[in-house]
Every structure is written in structure tokens, then in C-alpha cells.
Design a protein around this motif. Sequence first.
Motif, PDB file in Angstrom:
ATOM      1  N   UNK A 245       0.836  -1.202   0.000  1.00 37.59           N
ATOM      2  CA  UNK A 245       0.000   0.000   0.000  1.00 37.59           C
ATOM      3  C   UNK A 245       0.873   1.255   0.000  1.00 37.59           C
ATOM      4  N   UNK A 246       0.315   2.337  -0.498  1.00 37.05           N
ATOM      5  CA  UNK A 246       0.899   3.654  -0.313  1.00 37.05           C
ATOM      6  C   UNK A 246      -0.240   4.629  -0.072  1.00 37.05           C
ATOM      7  N   UNK A 247       0.095   5.843   0.351  1.00 38.49           N
ATOM      8  CA  UNK A 247      -0.938   6.837   0.646  1.00 38.49           C
ATOM      9  C   UNK A 247      -0.509   8.191   0.098  1.00 38.49           C
ATOM     10  N   UNK A 248      -1.495   9.064   0.026  1.00 37.77           N
ATOM     11  CA  UNK A 248      -1.250  10.427  -0.429  1.00 37.77           C
ATOM     12  C   UNK A 248      -2.136  11.367   0.368  1.00 37.77           C
ATOM     13  N   UNK A 249      -1.530  12.471   0.847  1.00 39.45           N
ATOM     14  CA  UNK A 249      -2.312  13.493   1.522  1.00 39.45           C
ATOM     15  C   UNK A 249      -1.820  14.856   1.022  1.00 39.45           C
ATOM     16  N   UNK A 250      -2.427  15.303  -0.041  1.00 37.20           N
ATOM     17  CA  UNK A 250      -2.083  16.595  -0.645  1.00 37.20           C
ATOM     18  C   UNK A 250      -2.894  17.739  -0.060  1.00 37.20           C
ATOM     19  N   UNK A 251      -4.069  17.429   0.449  1.00 38.26           N
ATOM     20  CA  UNK A 251      -4.918  18.423   1.100  1.00 38.26           C
ATOM     21  C   UNK A 251      -5.346  17.890   2.455  1.00 38.26           C
ATOM     22  N   UNK A 252      -5.607  18.795   3.380  1.00 37.25           N
ATOM     23  CA  UNK A 252      -5.912  18.386   4.748  1.00 37.25           C
ATOM     24  C   UNK A 252      -7.133  17.482   4.812  1.00 37.25           C
ATOM     25  N   UNK A 253      -8.119  17.734   3.976  1.00 38.25           N
ATOM     26  CA  UNK A 253      -9.375  17.008   4.093  1.00 38.25           C
ATOM     27  C   UNK A 253      -9.374  15.667   3.371  1.00 38.25           C
ATOM     28  N   UNK A 254      -8.358  15.380   2.584  1.00 35.79           N
ATOM     29  CA  UNK A 254      -8.393  14.195   1.724  1.00 35.79           C
ATOM     30  C   UNK A 254      -7.193  13.291   1.983  1.00 35.79           C
ATOM     31  N   UNK A 255      -7.478  11.996   2.155  1.00 40.85           N
ATOM     32  CA  UNK A 255      -6.422  11.004   2.408  1.00 40.85           C
ATOM     33  C   UNK A 255      -6.716   9.817   1.517  1.00 40.85           C
ATOM     34  N   UNK A 256      -5.803   9.521   0.615  1.00 37.13           N
ATOM     35  CA  UNK A 256      -6.019   8.469  -0.374  1.00 37.13           C
ATOM     36  C   UNK A 256      -5.155   7.258  -0.067  1.00 37.13           C
TER      37      UNK A 256
END
Lengths: 113, 109
Positions: free
Chosen positions: A64-75
Motif C-alpha cells: 500500500x501507499x498513501x497520499x495526503x495533498x490536502x488536509x481534508x483528503x487522504x487516499x
Amino acid sequence: DVKVTQSSRYLVKRTGEKVFLECVQDMDHENMFWYRQDPGLGLRLIYFSYDVKMKEKGDIPEGYSVSREKKERFSLILESASTNQTSMYLCASNRPGGAGGYTFGSGTRLTVV
Amino acid sequence: KNEVEQSPQNLTAQEGEFITINCSYSVGISALHWLQQHPGGGIVSLFMLSSGKKKHGRLIATINIQEKHSSLHITASHPRDSAVYICAVFTSGTYKYIFGTGTRLKVLA
């Protein structure tokens, strides 16, 4: 009413596909989490993030990997889905220190065929 | 051994019965959380407590910090109480919860 929204309730993907699971919260929470839930194993932490562009591995980050480019969104990203990643995926968020407890999304049931 | 243990794992009750679900933990905590998960997956928070007792409608949660034990009670159980009940402890000094594996409750009419 405060919310953690996961983009899909049910997903079916093929082995080897790249899969994106999206989570959005409207509570201005700093911390966000991705869990998977399997029978007999409970909720296991995959990754968490305590700020934009920050991420920490949980207990089972492999595959798995994750991305958090904006405070409200976590992918959550499955780079190459495998059948052993068939599971229920739950997103959650809270404030630093966790004083208010978690707010969970409604979950995404992913099946990899 | 899991750091958070729940018992029983499965429970079937008749409507109207008094139900108790137990949670024991082996780590230092700053709070304990009882959660409810209905079929379909969504998890809702029932209680968060760090001492004593809390009551909401037919649900009562207690915690004994010295004994590292919490109980969730349901009075006058109803079929709509059928769900998985999960105990989670918020460990001292971390961002993370440790979850029990859940108790699956089925209340029969």
C-alpha cells in the motif's frame, strides 16, 4: 453532521490493477487513518497521516501507499492489487491527541479477482 | 496474546435480555472507546471513557482502570441492537488506537 466520506462502498478490481480508495473529512481534523478489517483479525492500521504531505506506516503497510495533498483528503493506493488485499477498508480521522475519539467512514468493501 | 481482548466473540440473545460484553487490555491507556458496526460496515461511536461509567439510553459502559477492564451493557435488548461491538483503547502518548477483534451480537425476536 460531521462526516468522513469514502468514495465507494463496493469495489471489484482485477489482480494487478492500480486501485485508489478516497477518503474526505469535513471536520478540519489533522489526523487521518486507513485501516483494513478482516474476520478474526479486527482493524489493522495500514497508514496514518498527521498533517498534509506527512505519512507514517502502520502495522501492515506492505503493498500500500498513501497520499495526503490536502488536509481534508487522504487516499489509499494499492499499486498492484492482489487477491490477499480483498478486505473491508475503513478510513477514520481525529484531532491530535485523540481527545474527541475517531470518526469513521462507512467503509469500502474491496474484492480483488 | 492480543493487547485488547474481548469476550465473548459471538453472542446470541433473546429480545429483552440483559447483555454484557467485556473488554480487557494490557497496555497503558488514556481512553477506551466502544464502537458499533452494523452489517454494511459503517462504524459509529457509542462511548469514550477514561474512568467510571457512562449511560446513553439502554447502553451502559463502565471502566475499571486498576483492573484494566471495561464492560458494555445493553438493557432490554432488541433485534436492532444486532451488530458487532468493538472495544478500542487509545494508548498513552500515541496517536493510535488498538482494537479488539469485536463481539458479534445477534438478538432474536
